[in-house]
Design a protein around this motif. Structure first.
Motif, mmCIF file in Angstrom:
data_model
loop_
_atom_site.group_PDB
_atom_site.id
_atom_site.type_symbol
_atom_site.label_atom_id
_atom_site.label_comp_id
_atom_site.label_asym_id
_atom_site.label_seq_id
_atom_site.Cartn_x
_atom_site.Cartn_y
_atom_site.Cartn_z
ATOM 1 N N THR A 170 41.340 26.284 56.139
ATOM 2 C CA THR A 170 42.631 26.971 56.102
ATOM 3 C C THR A 170 42.780 27.673 54.749
ATOM 4 O O THR A 170 42.863 27.003 53.716
ATOM 5 N N ALA A 171 42.751 28.992 54.793
ATOM 6 C CA ALA A 171 42.850 29.768 53.549
ATOM 7 C C ALA A 171 44.302 30.115 53.260
ATOM 8 O O ALA A 171 45.069 30.408 54.184
ATOM 9 N N VAL A 172 44.658 30.075 51.988
ATOM 10 C CA VAL A 172 45.980 30.558 51.585
ATOM 11 C C VAL A 172 45.853 32.056 51.349
ATOM 12 O O VAL A 172 45.022 32.497 50.553
ATOM 13 N N GLU A 173 46.655 32.813 52.062
ATOM 14 C CA GLU A 173 46.568 34.275 51.945
ATOM 15 C C GLU A 173 47.737 34.878 51.179
ATOM 16 O O GLU A 173 47.654 36.017 50.733
ATOM 17 N N GLY A 174 48.818 34.112 51.051
ATOM 18 C CA GLY A 174 49.978 34.666 50.343
ATOM 19 C C GLY A 174 50.785 33.556 49.689
ATOM 20 O O GLY A 174 50.803 32.418 50.167
ATOM 21 N N VAL A 175 51.394 33.886 48.555
ATOM 22 C CA VAL A 175 52.264 32.934 47.848
ATOM 23 C C VAL A 175 53.571 33.672 47.560
ATOM 24 O O VAL A 175 53.591 34.621 46.784
ATOM 25 N N GLU A 176 54.628 33.263 48.230
ATOM 26 C CA GLU A 176 55.930 33.955 48.087
ATOM 27 C C GLU A 176 56.930 33.036 47.410
ATOM 28 O O GLU A 176 57.068 31.877 47.806
ATOM 29 N N ARG A 177 57.631 33.555 46.433
ATOM 30 C CA ARG A 177 58.697 32.799 45.781
ATOM 31 C C ARG A 177 59.904 32.755 46.726
ATOM 32 O O ARG A 177 60.247 33.778 47.339
ATOM 33 N N TYR A 208 38.662 32.018 42.497
ATOM 34 C CA TYR A 208 39.676 32.967 42.977
ATOM 35 C C TYR A 208 41.055 32.678 42.402
ATOM 36 O O TYR A 208 42.047 33.243 42.855
ATOM 37 N N ALA A 209 41.119 31.799 41.405
ATOM 38 C CA ALA A 209 42.438 31.412 40.870
ATOM 39 C C ALA A 209 43.136 32.601 40.208
ATOM 40 O O ALA A 209 44.370 32.697 40.236
ATOM 41 N N ASP A 210 42.355 33.524 39.630
ATOM 42 C CA ASP A 210 42.993 34.709 39.027
ATOM 43 C C ASP A 210 43.657 35.551 40.114
ATOM 44 O O ASP A 210 44.801 35.963 40.009
ATOM 45 N N ARG A 211 42.917 35.764 41.221
ATOM 46 C CA ARG A 211 43.473 36.589 42.308
ATOM 47 C C ARG A 211 44.660 35.903 42.984
ATOM 48 O O ARG A 211 45.598 36.558 43.443
ATOM 49 N N MET A 212 44.584 34.571 43.069
ATOM 50 C CA MET A 212 45.705 33.840 43.678
ATOM 51 C C MET A 212 46.961 34.031 42.818
ATOM 52 O O MET A 212 48.053 34.232 43.338
ATOM 53 N N ALA A 213 46.791 33.987 41.482
ATOM 54 C CA ALA A 213 47.932 34.197 40.574
ATOM 55 C C ALA A 213 48.472 35.619 40.762
ATOM 56 O O ALA A 213 49.682 35.854 40.741
ATOM 57 N N GLU A 214 47.567 36.565 40.988
ATOM 58 C CA GLU A 214 47.975 37.962 41.219
ATOM 59 C C GLU A 214 48.756 38.082 42.528
ATOM 60 O O GLU A 214 49.792 38.734 42.601
ATOM 61 N N LYS A 215 48.253 37.398 43.568
ATOM 62 C CA LYS A 215 48.959 37.409 44.861
ATOM 63 C C LYS A 215 50.377 36.869 44.707
ATOM 64 O O LYS A 215 51.302 37.315 45.374
ATOM 65 N N ALA A 216 50.516 35.875 43.829
ATOM 66 C CA ALA A 216 51.847 35.275 43.636
ATOM 67 C C ALA A 216 52.772 36.218 42.869
ATOM 68 O O ALA A 216 53.966 35.974 42.787
ATOM 69 N N GLY A 217 52.200 37.258 42.263
ATOM 70 C CA GLY A 217 53.051 38.256 41.606
ATOM 71 C C GLY A 217 52.842 38.390 40.103
ATOM 72 O O GLY A 217 53.577 39.128 39.451
ATOM 73 N N LEU A 218 51.852 37.702 39.543
ATOM 74 C CA LEU A 218 51.623 37.819 38.097
ATOM 75 C C LEU A 218 50.764 39.051 37.797
ATOM 76 O O LEU A 218 49.862 39.393 38.576
ATOM 77 N N ILE A 220 47.900 39.904 36.126
ATOM 78 C CA ILE A 220 46.802 39.142 35.512
ATOM 79 C C ILE A 220 46.043 39.948 34.458
ATOM 80 O O ILE A 220 45.345 39.370 33.631
ATOM 81 N N ASP A 221 46.199 41.265 34.468
ATOM 82 C CA ASP A 221 45.566 42.048 33.393
ATOM 83 C C ASP A 221 46.373 41.908 32.110
ATOM 84 O O ASP A 221 45.824 41.674 31.039
ATOM 85 N N ALA A 222 47.696 42.007 32.249
ATOM 86 C CA ALA A 222 48.545 41.857 31.056
ATOM 87 C C ALA A 222 48.394 40.451 30.475
ATOM 88 O O ALA A 222 48.380 40.276 29.256
ATOM 89 N N LEU A 223 48.255 39.462 31.354
ATOM 90 C CA LEU A 223 48.143 38.070 30.884
ATOM 91 C C LEU A 223 46.702 37.715 30.451
ATOM 92 O O LEU A 223 46.463 36.626 29.963
ATOM 93 N N ARG A 224 45.783 38.615 30.674
ATOM 94 C CA ARG A 224 44.343 38.417 30.394
ATOM 95 C C ARG A 224 43.781 37.229 31.190
ATOM 96 O O ARG A 224 43.078 36.380 30.688
ATOM 97 N N TYR A 225 44.166 37.196 32.491
ATOM 98 C CA TYR A 225 43.682 36.150 33.386
ATOM 99 C C TYR A 225 42.574 36.649 34.321
ATOM 100 O O TYR A 225 42.090 35.890 35.144
ATOM 101 N N ARG A 226 42.226 37.938 34.240
ATOM 102 C CA ARG A 226 41.215 38.420 35.190
ATOM 103 C C ARG A 226 39.846 37.879 34.788
ATOM 104 O O ARG A 226 39.469 37.940 33.624
ATOM 105 N N TYR A 227 39.132 37.361 35.793
ATOM 106 C CA TYR A 227 37.845 36.702 35.524
ATOM 107 C C TYR A 227 36.697 37.670 35.249
ATOM 108 O O TYR A 227 36.683 38.798 35.741
ATOM 109 N N HIS A 228 35.712 37.121 34.544
ATOM 110 C CA HIS A 228 34.386 37.734 34.410
ATOM 111 C C HIS A 228 33.441 36.661 34.949
ATOM 112 O O HIS A 228 33.153 35.689 34.253
ATOM 113 N N TRP A 229 33.026 36.787 36.208
ATOM 114 C CA TRP A 229 32.148 35.760 36.781
ATOM 115 C C TRP A 229 30.823 35.741 36.025
ATOM 116 O O TRP A 229 30.241 36.800 35.721
ATOM 117 N N CYS A 230 30.356 34.574 35.736
ATOM 118 C CA CYS A 230 29.113 34.439 34.958
ATOM 119 C C CYS A 230 28.210 33.420 35.652
ATOM 120 O O CYS A 230 28.522 32.224 35.715
#
Ligand SMILES: Cc1cc2nc3c(=O)[nH]c(=O)nc-3n(C[C@H](O)[C@H](O)[C@H](O)COP(=O)(O)OP(=O)(O)OC[C@H]3O[C@@H](n4cnc5c(N)ncnc54)[C@H](O)[C@@H]3O)c2cc1C
Length: 373
Positions: A170-177, A208-218, A220-230
């Protein structure tokens, strides 16, 4: 008002540790995982090392949670009879230029509370590890290895025994306040959609935690949360080399990783890795052509090693906040209240030492969630 008090996204070792802590504290917990079993991503694609807490800047969350988590982890392993071994580890310098780096790590480790640490002369390294060549080193008796499957199962069982509901495929596709917390929009493997209302959401979605935070409305570029997968690849050693070393052996670290080290699992299988390669796609394929490079890196401290004794094995991907040219970035373990989303608990950039720190992260998250109960 809500279906559950806490909704956790992701059943890796960290999401499971959070579920165990929160459910044991009497909270109603639902954990949603898109795969059919726990730990199918980074949590089972790592070195399985219990880190003492040597490397991280003093006062960082990585240092604090590693040291706290290591103690909790050994206690859990002993009390619940999980697969583990306190093997001890040698950090070695092979050239004079590396000695200052190793000395700095020794001093930082002492300040971090990495437990007993002892500087080693060349002869002491040779006595502990006769087949390792180094000019000096540091001995860390608090380091070890753990069966991460056992560990995850122990968190899963603790969560389940305290009433947590774990939902797989079961995937979470959206996070709504909402007025009362959040609504998680989910989709099952069969395509069925549902909405789950929770007062608090723990974003433990790993890669995918960065994208999940983005889905919730943050932002993530301003917060510097976007990942660099390594990516980190591993090569296994010929089974005739079992027992080549008795302890974990690490070289001086490199920019984005700890250097190609030699570890072994509880069955004695010897492994070299991981290297560091920034990637834009998720692929766990190990390029066999890297063999000569791995062998050459390891020969600096294991001179007898031959290229043909290595075989491409597995890979893991680090959810890194630190880009190729960036300085150290810490774990993010925070309530997004200052960013306008109170009750969204983000776990972002949980790379190494995330396994070691898992229970301490769970405890930190329980504390953050307590403001909403
Ligand atoms: C190469 C490598 C070596 C490492 N070595 C060590 C080590 O020796 N010691 C150590 O302490 N740490 C080590 N680590 C770090 C450790 O593996 C990680 O910190 C830890 O596994 C992170 O766990 P997690 O639960 O945060 O993430 P994950 O294990 O990635 O779990 C996240 C889960 O979230 C799920 N998910 C994602 N999106 C969704 C969604 N939309 N809906 C539902 N579910 C979702 C995923 O399917 C996944 O199961 C290493 C990491 C790497 C990459």
């Amino acid at each position: 008002m809500t279906d559950f008090v806490v909704g956790i996204i992701g059943a890796g070792v960290v999401g499971l540790a959070c579920a165990a802590r929160l459910a044991s504290a009497g909270r109603s917990v639902v954990l949603l995982e898109r795969n059919s079993r726990p730990g199918q991503e980074t949590s089972t694609r790592n070195s399985g090392v219990i880190h003492a807490g040597l490397y991280y800047p003093i006062g960082s969350l990585k240092a604090t949670l590693c040291v706290e988590g290591r103690k909790l982890l050994y206690r859990r392993c002993r009390e619940q009879n999980l697969g583990f071994r306190q093997t001890g580890k040698l950090l070695v310098a092979t050239e004079p230029e590396e000695e200052a780096k190793v000395q700095a790590i020794y001093e930082r480790g002492l300040a971090n509370g990495a437990g007993e640490l002892r500087p080693l002369e060349r002869a002491e390294v040779a006595r502990l590890e006769p087949r390792v060549s180094a000019i000096s080193g540091v001995w860390s008796p608090e380091s070890g290895i753990v069966d991460v499957h056992d560990l995850m199962y122990s968190y899963q069982k603790e969560a389940g025994d305290h009433g947590a509901i774990l939902v797989f495929q079961t995937a979470v596709e959206g996070v709504e306040r909402t007025a009362h917390g959040f609504e998680l929009g989910t989709r099952s493997a069969g395509g069925e959609r549902a909405t789950i209302a929770c007062r608090v959401v723990v974003n433990a979605a790993g890669l995918y935690a960065d994208r999940m935070a983005e889905k919730a409305g943050l932002d993530i570029d301003a917060l510097r949360y976007r990942y660099h997968w390594c990516k980190g690849d591993y090569f296994s050693l010929d089974s005739r080399l079992r027992g080549l070393v008795q302890h974990l052996v690490y070289p001086a670290p490199v920019h984005a990783g700890l250097g190609i080290h030699i570890t072994f699992d509880l069955g004695g299988k010897m492994t070299l890795g991981p290297d560091t390669e920034y990637v834009s796609e998720l692929s766990y394929v190990v390029d066999p052509d890297k063999r000569a490079r791995f062998a050459s890196a390891a020969r600096r401290y294991l001179p007898e090693l031959k290229d043909e004794q290595l075989s491409a094995d597995y890979a893991g991907i680090r959810p890194k906040l630190q880009g190729p040219k960036d300085e150290f970035r810490d774990f993010v373990v925070e309530d997004a209240a200052p960013h306008g989303l109170p009750g969204l608990i983000n776990l972002i950039g949980i790379e190494s030492p995330g396994v070691t720190a898992s229970e301490a992260i769970g405890e930190r998250v329980r504390g953050l969630c307590a403001a909403y109960f």
